[in-house]
Design an enzyme around this catalytic site. Structure first.
Site, PDB file in Angstrom:
ATOM      1  N   HIS A 123       0.798  -1.232   0.000  1.00 42.29           N
ATOM      2  CA  HIS A 123       0.000   0.000   0.000  1.00 42.29           C
ATOM      3  C   HIS A 123       0.827   1.277   0.000  1.00 42.29           C
ATOM      4  CE1 HIS A 123      -3.955  -1.898   0.975  1.00 42.29           C
ATOM      5  NE2 HIS A 123      -3.183  -2.798   1.527  1.00 42.29           N
ATOM      6  N   ARG A 127      -6.001  11.814   6.582  1.00 46.66           N
ATOM      7  CA  ARG A 127      -4.965  11.942   7.588  1.00 46.66           C
ATOM      8  C   ARG A 127      -4.039  13.107   7.238  1.00 46.66           C
ATOM      9  NH1 ARG A 127      -4.670   7.982  11.769  1.00 46.66           N
ATOM     10  NH2 ARG A 127      -2.760   9.120  12.276  1.00 46.66           N
ATOM     11  N   LYS A 180       0.669  14.338   1.794  1.00 49.08           N
ATOM     12  CA  LYS A 180      -0.677  14.655   1.305  1.00 49.08           C
ATOM     13  C   LYS A 180      -0.867  16.159   1.093  1.00 49.08           C
ATOM     14  CE  LYS A 180      -2.707  10.633   3.687  1.00 49.08           C
ATOM     15  NZ  LYS A 180      -3.347   9.781   2.650  1.00 49.08           N
ATOM     16  N   LYS A 205     -14.888   8.483  -3.426  1.00 45.07           N
ATOM     17  CA  LYS A 205     -16.114   8.796  -2.668  1.00 45.07           C
ATOM     18  C   LYS A 205     -16.670  10.159  -3.068  1.00 45.07           C
ATOM     19  CE  LYS A 205     -14.158   6.061   0.965  1.00 45.07           C
ATOM     20  NZ  LYS A 205     -13.274   6.056   2.144  1.00 45.07           N
TER      21      LYS A 205
HETATM   22  C1  Z15 Z   1      -2.514   3.487   4.815  1.00 42.94           C
HETATM   23  O1  Z15 Z   1      -3.684   4.021   5.170  1.00 42.94           O
HETATM   24  C2  Z15 Z   1      -2.149   3.369   3.477  1.00 42.94           C
HETATM   25  C3  Z15 Z   1      -0.952   2.792   3.161  1.00 42.94           C
HETATM   26  C4  Z15 Z   1      -0.108   2.329   4.157  1.00 42.94           C
HETATM   27  O2  Z15 Z   1       1.058   1.744   3.851  1.00 42.94           O
HETATM   28  C5  Z15 Z   1      -0.467   2.456   5.485  1.00 42.94           C
HETATM   29 CL1  Z15 Z   1       0.581   1.868   6.706  1.00 42.94          CL
HETATM   30  C6  Z15 Z   1      -1.663   3.030   5.825  1.00 42.94           C
HETATM   31  C7  Z15 Z   1      -3.117   3.826   2.435  1.00 42.94           C
HETATM   32  C8  Z15 Z   1      -2.473   4.593   1.288  1.00 42.94           C
HETATM   33  O3  Z15 Z   1      -1.767   5.700   1.796  1.00 42.94           O
HETATM   34  C9  Z15 Z   1      -3.569   5.048   0.326  1.00 42.94           C
HETATM   35  O4  Z15 Z   1      -3.011   5.690  -0.787  1.00 42.94           O
HETATM   36  C10 Z15 Z   1      -4.380   3.854  -0.145  1.00 42.94           C
HETATM   37  O5  Z15 Z   1      -5.513   4.280  -0.883  1.00 42.94           O
HETATM   38  C11 Z15 Z   1      -4.874   3.051   1.038  1.00 42.94           C
HETATM   39  O6  Z15 Z   1      -3.805   2.697   1.894  1.00 42.94           O
HETATM   40  C12 Z15 Z   1      -5.588   1.780   0.622  1.00 42.94           C
HETATM   41  O7  Z15 Z   1      -4.829   1.056  -0.294  1.00 42.94           O
END
Ligand code: Z15
Length: 847
Positions: free
Chosen positions: A387, A581, A586, A695
């Site tokens: 991710h 977040r 971001k 969304k």
């Molecule tokens: C997180 O919320 C995401 C990635 C990570 O490695 C961790 Cl530890 C937490 C998010 C991504 O930042 C986001 O771009 C993506 O849409 C989401 O995961 C689901 O894949």
């Protein structure tokens, strides 16, 4: 199913089939019964909380029968199951979702027994009841919410699937804003939770610490992991109802407890009462709290304990279920698909190898074939989803810590690494450096276990979460592994969202309007049907109703803003939203600098010029990790700017700056439908996918964004003229960063003016913000805020112009929604099922 029930019980089961309510009268009866028996209260003093409790219990009863039937059917048919392992499930509220998925929200509307507390407006009653529920917030952000959307789709599509997670006593903290600063408050959410079922009979003893001893067993040398500490895992089950289907899957969350019950009675009887209480407390600490970091790993011992505790309990459960079917071990990958949500559950690979070799007595090679499914037939067991490419989020654990906590697992990791490196050496005999680069053990001081590499070696498929992201991992962080395994091991599954929660539940009026144009509610199960909207774009009445719904949603958000911040905003203004977040990548800082730029421009105008400007409300929301100082400074700057701008009489409605406290899933359900334009403005190449972008568009808002993550695919689907893209491209980021560090770094002149204004003290003590400015001016501007600033400001100008033409704006929104079918999480789940899990749906009969 019937055949699976033993003879003596079958008759009683048949005679007493449980039927649940189907209409208002039946529902009412259940509510009164629950108030007066389960809750031991009287209908004379049925307040909102009692109403919520009784309504939930009534719907829960309905779910339970479907849930039981689903589980029985899945056991009886004994087909391959999917196990989704995730440290986070950001579920939000359950009641509204249960009512909508079961399809009986209408029977709860205006219900008689609950009228005592809201005598004027009966239709609103159910919305008030729904609001009593505390969000289940067992996650940080996108990763946890994705897991929740996936559970919804898995059940809706009738896949036999289980989620496995941790039952944190405290979910993500509640955010309060005090004097413009974030303050974290613990979120104790379990007080009354009708959606979980403790399974005190489903427990697993989990071992930590201790030593590994070699023993001989019938001439064979075996490793035995001995001594150490035992903690008990207790299962708590949460029913996951599918939409418009009886399939109700299970989310199993583990809670930690001292083994041997309440106290260690040995110690207790020896008079060591205090230490026995301390033991208990220590055991319970494991599942006490969710680590509040998003996209950041801090390497804490307790976190590793959480990971092993959850993984070991889940695998024990999965293996126990497999063994009931009395199949041979080489059938394991035919029965079990385990998806690793990020590297957090990577120890599952090692734990399965340990179970097979040390507990079940299999030979290493056969065990490893089962684990990695390298057998010739297309077998599948582990899949790993990456991710992020952010270096600070990639998990690494010090070898010493793993050795201390999980001595046998470290040995197995070393063995896996040895065999892996041997095969690499064979395939690349002339490349000495590749072994160092791909080793699961990083030869640093201290040595580290690279969890992503372990996950790749132990999985048969690795996927990214959007096209750009999947390409990036193949060409950067996992490049060598593409050489080693070939490109087929790496794939893309672009993220999606569930349209049930994110359209139907969050925006019921829009959902209804869409249904009236798309031939009913089928689009909620096949989102590509949204494309029927496009032929109605010329329909004036339709566009008018569309715009009215957006306006009503903005009025609702404006009321929330008034109630929570005291600031009055005009719902006719353009609502510009960034909720996610708080993180430097971001770039909320880019947004707030842009807001300041707008403010300065407005201040420089004559009153006549100002009259021609478009009023805007800039809305921010999101949590900063408690230890992320810079993110907290960003929140403080947003609030400080708001404090000045919102009371400036020259400006009035032309600009308002709002920070919404405690952004979470249920607030997102209110915010997304109320946005005109939302911001997805990460530095190109840093946001793996993003899901809130989906969304917002699905709810009839446009977006401003960089060419990053899923923004790129959204553009491909909805068309370039319906999105506001700006900024540098991912392929240029490296060179720009290099230039900042080694060349001269000239700040954008407009941004410079913004900085000067902050430094003049216009928004409070300049020193508070000096680090944020220095990050851009003096420390290499890693996130390219200055490089993208001009393009960002210009693009916002285009947004203003576009918004002035309301007719065209609404047409853009409708066109976009009609082309969003691709982004349903149902499509994702079907892709995973086909490409990675090799599983098929299993329908449950309706009753
Ligand atoms: C997180 O919320 C995401 C990635 C990570 O490695 C961790 Cl530890 C937490 C998010 C991504 O930042 C986001 O771009 C993506 O849409 C989401 O995961 C689901 O894949």
């Amino acid at each position: 199913v019937e055949a699976s029930i033993p003879e003596p019980q079958r008759e009683a089961w048949k005679r007493n089939q449980i039927t649940s309510f189907t209409d208002k009268d039946g529902f009412e009866k259940e509510v009164v019964r629950h108030v007066e028996t389960t809750l031991a209260r009287s209908m004379f003093n049925c307040d909102e909380i009692a109403a919520y409790s009784a309504t939930s219990l009534s719907f829960r009863d309905r779910l339970i029968t479907h849930w039981n039937r689903t589980q029985q059917r899945q056991t009886y048919r004994d087909t391959k199951r999917v196990y989704y392992l995730s440290l986070e499930f950001l579920m939000g509220r359950a009641l509204d979702n249960a009512m909508l998925n079961v399809g009986l929200k209408n029977v709860a509307q205006g219900m008689q027994p609950l009228r005592t507390f809201a005598p004027d407006d009966w239709d609103c009653i159910i919305e008030d009841v729904i609001k009593q529920e505390h969000d289940a917030a067992l996650g940080n952000g996108g990763l946890g919410r994705l897991a929740a959307c996936f559970l919804d789709s898995l059940a809706t599509l009738n896949f036999p699937a289980w989620g496995y997670g941790l039952r944190y006593r405290y979910g993500i903290f509640k955010q309060e804003i005090i004097d413009g600063y974030q303050v974290e408050v613990p979120d104790y959410w379990l007080d009354f939770n009708p959606w979980e079922f403790p399974r005190h009979d489903v427990t697993v003893d989990i071992q930590f610490f201790g030593q590994v001893n070699k023993k001989t067993d019938g001439g064979k040398t075996i490793s035995v992991w001995e001594a150490g500490e035992i903690v008990q895992a207790v299962a708590y089950d949460v029913p996951i109802p599918g939409y418009d289907t009886p399939t109700t899957n299970n989310l199993r969350l583990w809670s930690s407890k001292a083994s041997g019950g309440e106290f260690d009675f040995q110690k207790f009887n020896n008079g060591d009462y205090e230490s026995s209480v301390a033991d208990q407390q220590r055991a319970e600490t494991i599942s006490a709290v969710l680590y509040p970091n998003d996209n950041l790993e801090r390497g804490k011992e307790l976190r590793l304990k959480q990971q092993y505790f959850w993984v070991a309990a889940s695998l024990y459960d999965i293996v126990r279920r497999f063994k009931k079917s009395r199949r041979s071990w080489n059938e394991f990958p035919d029965q079990v698909a385990i998806q690793l949500n990020d590297t957090h559950p990577t120890l599952a690979i090692v734990e399965l190898q340990r179970i097979l070799v040390d507990v079940e007595g299999l030979e290493w090679d056969l065990a490893w074939e089962i684990v990695t499914s390298t057998v010739k037939r297309p077998l599948y067991c582990f899949g790993y989803t990456n991710h992020t490419v952010l270096p600070e989020a990639l998990e690494k654990w010090p070898v010493g810590l793993v050795q201390h906590l999980l001595p046998r697992h470290l040995q197995i990791i070393y063995d896996i690494n040895l065999f892996f490196l041997q095969s690499v050496e064979k395939a690349f005999p002339n490349d000495r450096d590749i072994l160092r680069r791909v080793s699961i053990i990083e030869e640093s001081q201290p040595k580290m276990v690279r969890m992503a590499f372990l996950a790749i070696v132990g999985s048969h498929k690795v996927n990214g979460v959007a096209e750009l992201h999947s390409d990036l991992i193949k060409t950067t962080i996992f490049k060598d592994f593409v050489e080693i395994y070939g490109p087929d091991k790496f794939t893309n599954v672009t993220n999606g969202i569930t349209p049930r929660r994110w359209l139907h539940q969050a925006n019921p009026r829009l959902s209804e309007l869409i249904a009236s144009k798309c031939g009913g509610k089928d689009f909620l199960k096949d989102l590509t049907l949204l494309n029927q909207l496009e032929k109605h774009i010329g329909d004036k009445q339709f566009r008018k109703e569309w715009a009215e719904i957006k306006y009503a949603n903005k009025v609702r958000l404006a009321k929330h803003i008034k109630d929570t911040t005291g600031v009055v905003v005009n719902p006719a203004s353009l609502f510009d939203v960034q909720v996610k977040r708080i993180h430097e990548y971001k770039r909320q800082q880019l947004n707030i600098f842009g807001v300041i730029h707008r403010y300065l421009s407005l201040k420089a105008m004559t009153p006549d010029q100002r009259k021609k400007q478009l009023p805007r409300v800039s809305i921010f929301g999101g949590k900063a990790a408690p230890g992320y100082w810079m993110a907290k400074q960003i929140i403080h700057l947003i609030n400080s700017v708001g404090a000045v701008v919102n009371k400036d009489e020259d400006i009035g409605d032309l600009l308002k700056v709002i920070f919404l406290e405690d952004y979470n899933v249920s607030k997102a359900e209110m915010i997304c439908p109320a946005s005109d334009i939302s911001e997805h403005i990460s530095t190109a190449g840093t946001e793996a996918s993003g899901t809130s972008n989906m969304k917002f568009v699905l709810n009839g808002g446009l977006i401003i964004g960089t060419c990053d993550g899923a923004n790129i695919e959204i553009t491909r689907e909805i068309g370039e003229s319906n999105i506001f893209l700006f900024g540098n491209l991912s392929e240029d980021v490296e060179d720009l960063r290099h230039a900042h560090t080694y060349g001269s770094h000239a700040i954008d002149p407009d941004l410079d003016k913004v900085f000067n204004e902050i430094e003049k003290g216009t928004f409070g003590t300049p020193h508070d913000f000096s680090a944020m400015i220095a990050a851009v001016r003096h420390h290499g501007d890693y996130y390219l805020v200055s490089d993208d600033f001009h393009s960002y400001i210009e693009t916002h100008q285009l947004v203003d112009e576009a918004y002035r033409n309301q007719d065209e704006w609404v047409a853009k929104c409708i066109t976009s929604v009609s082309r969003m079918g691709f982004f349903t999480s149902d499509r994702c789940i079907n892709e995973y099922a086909e490409e990675i899990w090799n599983v098929e749906p299993l329908l449950v009969d309706r009753h």
